[in-house]
Write an enzyme that holds these catalytic residues in place. Sequence first.
Site, PDB file in Angstrom:
ATOM      1  N   TYR B 439     -18.198 -36.016 -15.140  1.00  0.00           N
ATOM      2  CA  TYR B 439     -18.261 -35.537 -13.741  1.00  0.00           C
ATOM      3  C   TYR B 439     -17.438 -34.281 -13.487  1.00  0.00           C
ATOM      4  O   TYR B 439     -16.761 -33.789 -14.370  1.00  0.00           O
ATOM      5  CB  TYR B 439     -18.017 -36.659 -12.743  1.00  0.00           C
ATOM      6  CG  TYR B 439     -16.693 -37.399 -12.648  1.00  0.00           C
ATOM      7  CD1 TYR B 439     -15.534 -36.984 -13.280  1.00  0.00           C
ATOM      8  CD2 TYR B 439     -16.641 -38.566 -11.870  1.00  0.00           C
ATOM      9  CE1 TYR B 439     -14.351 -37.701 -13.127  1.00  0.00           C
ATOM     10  CE2 TYR B 439     -15.461 -39.282 -11.725  1.00  0.00           C
ATOM     11  CZ  TYR B 439     -14.317 -38.838 -12.353  1.00  0.00           C
ATOM     12  OH  TYR B 439     -13.163 -39.533 -12.200  1.00  0.00           O
ATOM     13  N   GLU B 440     -17.588 -33.717 -12.313  1.00  0.00           N
ATOM     14  CA  GLU B 440     -16.964 -32.431 -11.979  1.00  0.00           C
ATOM     15  C   GLU B 440     -17.392 -31.318 -12.920  1.00  0.00           C
ATOM     16  O   GLU B 440     -16.598 -30.447 -13.262  1.00  0.00           O
ATOM     17  CB  GLU B 440     -15.436 -32.534 -11.985  1.00  0.00           C
ATOM     18  CG  GLU B 440     -14.858 -33.334 -10.861  1.00  0.00           C
ATOM     19  CD  GLU B 440     -15.364 -32.846  -9.515  1.00  0.00           C
ATOM     20  OE1 GLU B 440     -15.703 -33.701  -8.702  1.00  0.00           O
ATOM     21  OE2 GLU B 440     -15.448 -31.623  -9.288  1.00  0.00           O
ATOM     22  N   GLY B 441     -18.663 -31.332 -13.319  1.00  0.00           N
ATOM     23  CA  GLY B 441     -19.149 -30.387 -14.317  1.00  0.00           C
ATOM     24  C   GLY B 441     -18.905 -30.979 -15.686  1.00  0.00           C
ATOM     25  O   GLY B 441     -17.758 -31.159 -16.081  1.00  0.00           O
TER      26      GLY B 441
END
Lengths: 599, 599
Positions: B439-441
């Site tokens: 997550y978060e890229g």
Amino acid sequence: MTTYSAPTRDQMFLMFDVLGIDKHANIPGFDDMTPDLASAILDEAGKLASEVLHPLNQSGDEEGCTWTDGVVTAPTGFKEAYDLYCQSGWQSLTANPDFGGQGLPQTLGLAVSEMMIASNWGFAMYPGLTKGAAEAIEAHATEELKNTYLPKMMTGEWSGTMNLTEPHCGTDLGLMRTRAEPQADGTYRVTGTKIFISAGEHDLSDNIIHLVLAKIPGGPEGSKGISLFIVPKFILDENGNPGERNGVSCGSIEKKMGVHSNATCVMNYDEAAGYLVGEEHKGLMAMFTMMNEARLGVGMQGLGVAEVAYQNAAAYTNERLQGRSITGKKNPEGPADPIIVHPDVRRMMMTSRAFTEGARGLALWMGLQVDMLQRHPDEEVRAQADDLVGLMTPVIKAYFTDMGVEVAYLSQQCYGGHGYIREHGMEQFARDARIAPIYEGTNGIQAMDLVGRKLGAKNGAAVQAFMALVQESVAANGDHDTLAPLAKRLGDALGHLQQGTMWLLQNGMANPDNAGAAAVDYLRIMALVSMGYVWLMQARTAADKLAEGTENEAFMKNKLITARFFFERMLPDTIAHLTKLEAGSESMMDLDADAFLAS
Amino acid sequence: MTTYSAPTRDQMFLMFDVLGIDKHANIPGFDDMTPDLASAILDEAGKLASEVLHPLNQSGDEEGCTWTDGVVTAPTGFKEAYDLYCQSGWQSLTANPDFGGQGLPQTLGLAVSEMMIASNWGFAMYPGLTKGAAEAIEAHATEELKNTYLPKMMTGEWSGTMNLTEPHCGTDLGLMRTRAEPQADGTYRVTGTKIFISAGEHDLSDNIIHLVLAKIPGGPEGSKGISLFIVPKFILDENGNPGERNGVSCGSIEKKMGVHSNATCVMNYDEAAGYLVGEEHKGLMAMFTMMNEARLGVGMQGLGVAEVAYQNAAAYTNERLQGRSITGKKNPEGPADPIIVHPDVRRMMMTSRAFTEGARGLALWMGLQVDMLQRHPDEEVRAQADDLVGLMTPVIKAYFTDMGVEVAYLSQQCYGGHGYIREHGMEQFARDARIAPIYEGTNGIQAMDLVGRKLGAKNGAAVQAFMALVQESVAANGDHDTLAPLAKRLGDALGHLQQGTMWLLQNGMANPDNAGAAAVDYLRIMALVSMGYVWLMQARTAADKLAEGTENEAFMKNKLITARFFFERMLPDTIAHLTKLEAGSESMMDLDADAFLAS
């Protein structure tokens, strides 16, 4: 939501084109092994795997096994699938015809077992454990015990387990407390608690044949005083049928990270009737027969989970539209390109593929060595195969299972956030994969087995023989138009293996901690070199086929691309492992033990 | 069954002895930052983490969040813990005093956040998301919006979320479908479905302030037409208190691999009242403020989970008796030695320790850069810090989270079979850790951010500045009695970074696939070099302290041992990454996309 399709084409390529198993007609079981027969068997196994076993994989994880008052029930559908598996004869595929087996090559058996594991890990453990237990009984028990137990185990009517671990004793079996008291009639009474017993209790088979390690009172201390016993769940009646219940029961099952469809049992033995397998106090050696088989089987779990994870990631990365290729749109009609266009997605997919295809090659090569060791008429061939199998067993167990975790990770990563969600099934692969580096001897123990036992055996004959094989292949391909750069890289990696071996000889004796500190890096170098060896074999076959013309041109070209990826993107780790290994043990051992506790 | 104790001593060593934050009194918030104050704050935070949050970690995982008709309930005990967290002022520790914050250094805030995450990942996400949302509002919203929302967010009475992902659109935000229709009164009506919204709905706070990305009809196509909105769960009444329910609701929560105590929500927006943050169509830039903060926070999750997993493995490997040291009994009175005597167990423990202590140093060094970038009076210092933070954010996010998975793996491995069982808690760390690389890229996206954006910015000023810092440190320690061998190894690794950078410049332009193919290996080289940079700093401080005499002699000696382990056993990977990187993209890209589908 996940799917599985058996990698039959690759298996056929490896068995016939690369390994040429049809040229080994002098080994019993290989005489009828035509491509047609092999292909028919693999197709049938593939159907069972995709159509029966895989559809039970996610539901089996979700539902898990249940324990009620000592009775363990496998997930819905497992009993029916197990019956079908047995009725179709899969349990006895490679087993000894003297006891009802079909006697087919272990090589073929490994190909089939990859499918069973990949499609449903938890299911495949039930018959897998039976096979291992039956082989230990066949190798070490009396004729009477063999005739009593093996035929029903080979049909799968009775299943098997192995009981080693106790709460305070895992790797260090010398600490074992389970006792076996000799009785006047030559049997024993087994008492103690075993934990982490896979398939220790379930509702799939009519009887469960436990192989149990225990100490006979008065025997030698430590691991030299361990004996092996058959302890059936039901004692057999005078007709050889399951009769009264034996003094063994399942006290509970574990809640665990994955492999929910196979119960991990606490087994309580309370004066259970047991029958000695092999000699008193020689049980560990007998159990090793089962453990070597089991270690190869666990290695196959790494390959299997990698394959099924890779297949699903392949489908997803071809469908999922997100972003545009950095070299220009590849799907101009659509709102975005499929993510397989992105180099880093490719990196993950190619790493997975280079592992699975390479590992499949190495496993089947190993299967052929097992067949030679067990069945070859020439004693010298048997001995050489035995050396190679001994050397490579810990390598395959540890490397394949670490890579199973890695490929499950990479495949899950390809799904982005969807990979973390249950419904897509990718997180189950990641959870299931995680047990394999732990059980059947942790991967650290495998590395110690390699460095501490296998390397030095017979003055290093096995590793010398292995390095000679690789050297031969490097030389044979060094001038090849296409393959020379790959051979060059394999030669470099072989150099690292030689240098690491030399370093171990010089420094491991002087300070055993150096050997322990080097073990995992050394194992990894050997794993990469052996993968390179098998990849160069595959690449050479593909190049030869392309040169002579083939119907499978695309398949052969893809082999060359994937081989190149392995040599360029995976094999280079050997130099880092060598550098680490040569640093020695000081910085690893210098901290006081209690310094780890202070934060 | 797991325990956690805050690594306060190491944090104090890093902040004061190594980074000398008390020498930065010219930065607002640092003027009162004495060792005594910092130590008192860290002790209090440590108590909350060990005594309140960590005891809820396993129960929170086991119980999970529940969803009933749109109402989400956090696990038992979370509401009370959250109230205590807020009442003790932890939410506003580093926040702007203009809106009720305490204005303490971000460096200190990172130290505290490591504790909260390590002790209870799922819990720590609730306040963590609020902090990120508040910072985005502060940076981009109007004064009116700031005054309306920030004070209550800084007390934690209201919490925050970020809403980016939609079912068909994760990384590629240009595909977004959520719409925001402008209204006559200057507000907007937001309609659409967002997925994977952490803490999207729960019972901990009185209002939830959603930051939502949406498209205003008629705006530019793709990611250039995205705007950012505040969408509160409850619309505020005339007194600024939560009033009527807004048109946003939680449609369901996901079943997922880990982090069960933080609900991952499907959020349905149905003409919900929204308030524009920043300019129309410039939402992505505003969201990046939150994302950079969030990416550093996710990096801290990697560190936090590694620390707690390591601590528990340290305890277990000191207690568990199994086998004997290969250099002679270490616990002759006992039945066996504790497993920490075995080199391979040491390898796992030292790898974990060298990561956590190095990463903590790098994180706090980064925290100091963030403080400088946000608050330093000198514009040039701010600009340089900004460059370094931009460069290192993707490196920290990706490397720390991959290592979080790795250390959770190693710590679990130290437990053997017991690590796979729920009750010991180690498998939870492994499951929780797995989300952070996604997550978060994803970590692949971080690598592309580094190579595609950060590297080339301002003609490579950031990477040049970073390499100059490392070069300086190598030179400064090149003749040091103890540290010269470490400096030499760092110099070699820096050479690999320089060579990789050069290769990218020469080959990435010609064929962008080369840049994409190299990105992850390049990021890993930079991560290892930056860890080496911070490790050499720590080692130098420890050596200086030992030379001048110190009460903490054992601590300083252990730093030198652990530093040496890092340089000898972890840093050498740079050469393998460089070799892979220089192979280029051909073997990665040559396979036809549909060839991945054929087995």
